[in-house]
Scaffold this active site. Structure first.
Site, PDB file in Angstrom:
ATOM      1  N   SER A  81       0.854  -1.180   0.000  1.00  0.00           N
ATOM      2  CA  SER A  81       0.000   0.000   0.000  1.00  0.00           C
ATOM      3  C   SER A  81       0.897   1.239   0.000  1.00  0.00           C
ATOM      4  O   SER A  81       1.755   1.356  -0.884  1.00  0.00           O
ATOM      5  CB  SER A  81      -0.926  -0.079   1.220  1.00  0.00           C
ATOM      6  OG  SER A  81      -1.817   0.983   1.233  1.00  0.00           O
ATOM      7  N   HIS A  92      -2.424  -0.764  -3.407  1.00  0.00           N
ATOM      8  CA  HIS A  92      -3.410   0.305  -3.195  1.00  0.00           C
ATOM      9  C   HIS A  92      -2.902   1.629  -3.719  1.00  0.00           C
ATOM     10  O   HIS A  92      -3.330   2.677  -3.266  1.00  0.00           O
ATOM     11  CB  HIS A  92      -3.715   0.487  -1.705  1.00  0.00           C
ATOM     12  CG  HIS A  92      -4.252  -0.737  -1.048  1.00  0.00           C
ATOM     13  ND1 HIS A  92      -4.175  -0.941   0.298  1.00  0.00           N
ATOM     14  CD2 HIS A  92      -4.880  -1.825  -1.551  1.00  0.00           C
ATOM     15  CE1 HIS A  92      -4.720  -2.093   0.621  1.00  0.00           C
ATOM     16  NE2 HIS A  92      -5.156  -2.659  -0.492  1.00  0.00           N
ATOM     17  N   ASP A 125      -4.625  -4.275   5.856  1.00  0.00           N
ATOM     18  CA  ASP A 125      -5.060  -5.181   4.800  1.00  0.00           C
ATOM     19  C   ASP A 125      -3.950  -6.209   4.545  1.00  0.00           C
ATOM     20  O   ASP A 125      -2.773  -5.878   4.577  1.00  0.00           O
ATOM     21  CB  ASP A 125      -5.353  -4.376   3.521  1.00  0.00           C
ATOM     22  CG  ASP A 125      -6.100  -5.201   2.470  1.00  0.00           C
ATOM     23  OD1 ASP A 125      -6.650  -6.255   2.835  1.00  0.00           O
ATOM     24  OD2 ASP A 125      -6.119  -4.772   1.308  1.00  0.00           O
TER      25      ASP A 125
END
Lengths: 188, 287
Positions: free
Chosen positions: A12, A39, A131
């Protein structure tokens, strides 16, 4: 020991640079399927193009209904969860976000765990969310290998830390040592 | 070689098959042609949300509790959408498709899988601003009755307005999206006059047939949940519903390569997933 068949990578915040280093270090003859869930936002086409400059393997967007390819890096498209069917073809979903994300690393890793079982390697890199932690735990629970970037070496420590806390890891390494490890685990 | 699945996954597969069979035989909803990966995720989510111990427990409730199917259908459908989602697509509709549709005296649009109606209303706004809405009709369909009810109401959380306004402008909107709704408390309600030429109605892509002659069919991010045969069946419905030269608009990441009926469509804009039904023997310009 099961020979790994797929490497799933999640990142991310700070992910682009981490991917550049990791993918850049993969052996050009690596036969495994490499999947990336990032992400980083924006155009995945551009992300693929930029990453391809640093990677000896082709880097493409994962295409709905097409089989996951070996020796190729395939990136989850923005705005969709990336899943695999049991025949290892890609499936997409616009179901609710998971961990405030779509694509979600947990969703992709969960699917990878069920499809590749002990043949899966999950890699969690830098990121500011949690996540991927549950997904990595699923990969481990099915006999796959968990690799986590050391939180101190990550731009954002939260995601690798959450992965370590939830799933633990078979290997916890600074970023520049991850590709050499994957090459060792994966090359015949 | 793909290894045999371990016991727990094999067991779950059996439970899932029985669940799908119960849903079909008891309630007439056929999910047997849905792509398994997403269906499995949704059924697991239902198991979790309803605090069942297993899919079998969910199946038992589905069989014995009269109203439970409503909640199951709710959990198995896709209510996620936004107004002018993927603005570039709506811009392409505005710039490339509407000028062509303008030549028809009456314009029929079928929006399949309308969920809560955001895309149907987006289309209504496009048509309004192109001066075509008075002679247009939008058939917005979904198999989920709750979603259709929500769609008819046209009420959405106000927090969505910012994103939707940005989408609207990126899609080439000529006014302000706020001209089309009133905001009260934490909600916005789209003006009722936007709905004047929309029919929200039940239609199941799995089992129902063609019901209108359409000049444009929009079906975005629905086929991604379908197996190859069901995807092909659905595209066949769209082909048969479309006039020759009519337009088809799909989700931005949908793949047609595994659907034989795709050969009956030509590509208008591959990047935005815009297609046309081949107008064999008919001059393209007349379409």
């Amino acid at each position: 020991m099961t020979r790994p068949e797929a490497i799933a990578i999640g990142c991310s915040t700070g992910g682009f640079n981490a991917l550049r280093v990791l993918l850049g270090g993969l052996a050009p003859d690596l036969p495994q399927t490499v999947l990336v869930c990032s992400h980083t936002g924006g155009s995945v086409a551009l992300l693929c193009e930029l990453l391809a400059r640093h990677c000896a393997l082709p880097v493409i967007e994962a295409l709905e209904r097409w089989p996951a390819r070996g020796g190729t890096v395939q990136v989850a498209p923005g705005g969709y969860h990336l899943l695999l069917e049991s025949d290892r073809r890609f499936a997409l979903s616009v179901d609710r976000q998971v961990c405030f994300s779509r694509p979600s690393i947990d969703v992709m890793f969960g699917s990878v765990a069920e499809v590749y079982l002990a043949g899966a390697i999950g890699v969690i890199l830098t990121g500011a969310s949690r996540d991927g932690a549950d997904g990595l735990a699923q990969i481990r629970a099915r006999g796959g290998i968990a690799v986590v970037q050391t939180p101190v070496s990550a731009d954002a420590a939260a995601m690798p830390q959450a992965a370590l806390d939830t799933a633990g890891a078979d290997h916890c390494l600074p970023l520049d040592l991850i590709a050499p490890l994957l090459n060792r685990l994966c090359l015949p | 070689m793909i290894p045999t699945p371990p016991n727990d996954l094999e067991l779950e597969q059996i439970e899932l098959d029985l669940f799908v069979q119960a849903l079909r035989r008891r309630h007439g909803h056929d999910f047997s042609q849905y792509a398994p990966a997403s269906l499995t995720r949704r059924v697991r989510q239902l198991v979790h949300d309803h605090r069942c111990v297993s899919i079998s427990a969910l199946t038992a409730r589905l069989l014995h509790e009269a109203d439970f199917v409503t909640q199951v259908v709710q959990g198995l459908s896709v209510p996620v959408s936004e107004m002018f989602r993927d603005p570039a697509v709506f811009r392409a509709l505005r710039e490339q498709v509407l000028p062509m549709l303008a030549s028809y005296p009456q314009i029929n649009i079928w929006q399949a899988g309308c969920a809560h109606g955001q895309e149907a209303y987006s289309l209504a706004i496009l048509l309004e601003e192109a001066g075509l809405y008075e002679r247009s009709h939008i058939f917005a369909t979904d198999f989920n009755p709750e979603a259709l009810q929500r769609a008819r109401e046209g009420i959405y959380p106000a927090r969505d307005a910012q994103l939707w306004s940005r989408n609207y402008l990126e899609a080439g909107g000529s006014q302000s999206l706020a001209n089309y709704y009133s905001a009260r408390y934490d909600y916005l309600k789209l003006h009722e006059r936007l709905a004047r030429n929309i029919t929200f109605t039940s239609h199941n892509l799995v089992s129902d047939e063609v019901f209108c002659e359409a000049h444009l069919v929009l079906c975005r991010n629905v086929l991604i949940y379908f197996s190859n045969p069901l995807q092909n069946r659905t595209l066949t419905l769209f082909r048969d519903s479309l006039v020759r030269g009519g337009y088809l608009c799909l989700g931005l990441r949908e793949t047609l390569e595994f659907a034989p009926v795709a050969a009956d469509f030509s590509v208008l804009d591959a990047g935005r997933r815009l297609y046309r039904r081949y107008a064999r023997g008919v001059a393209e310009g007349a379409a």
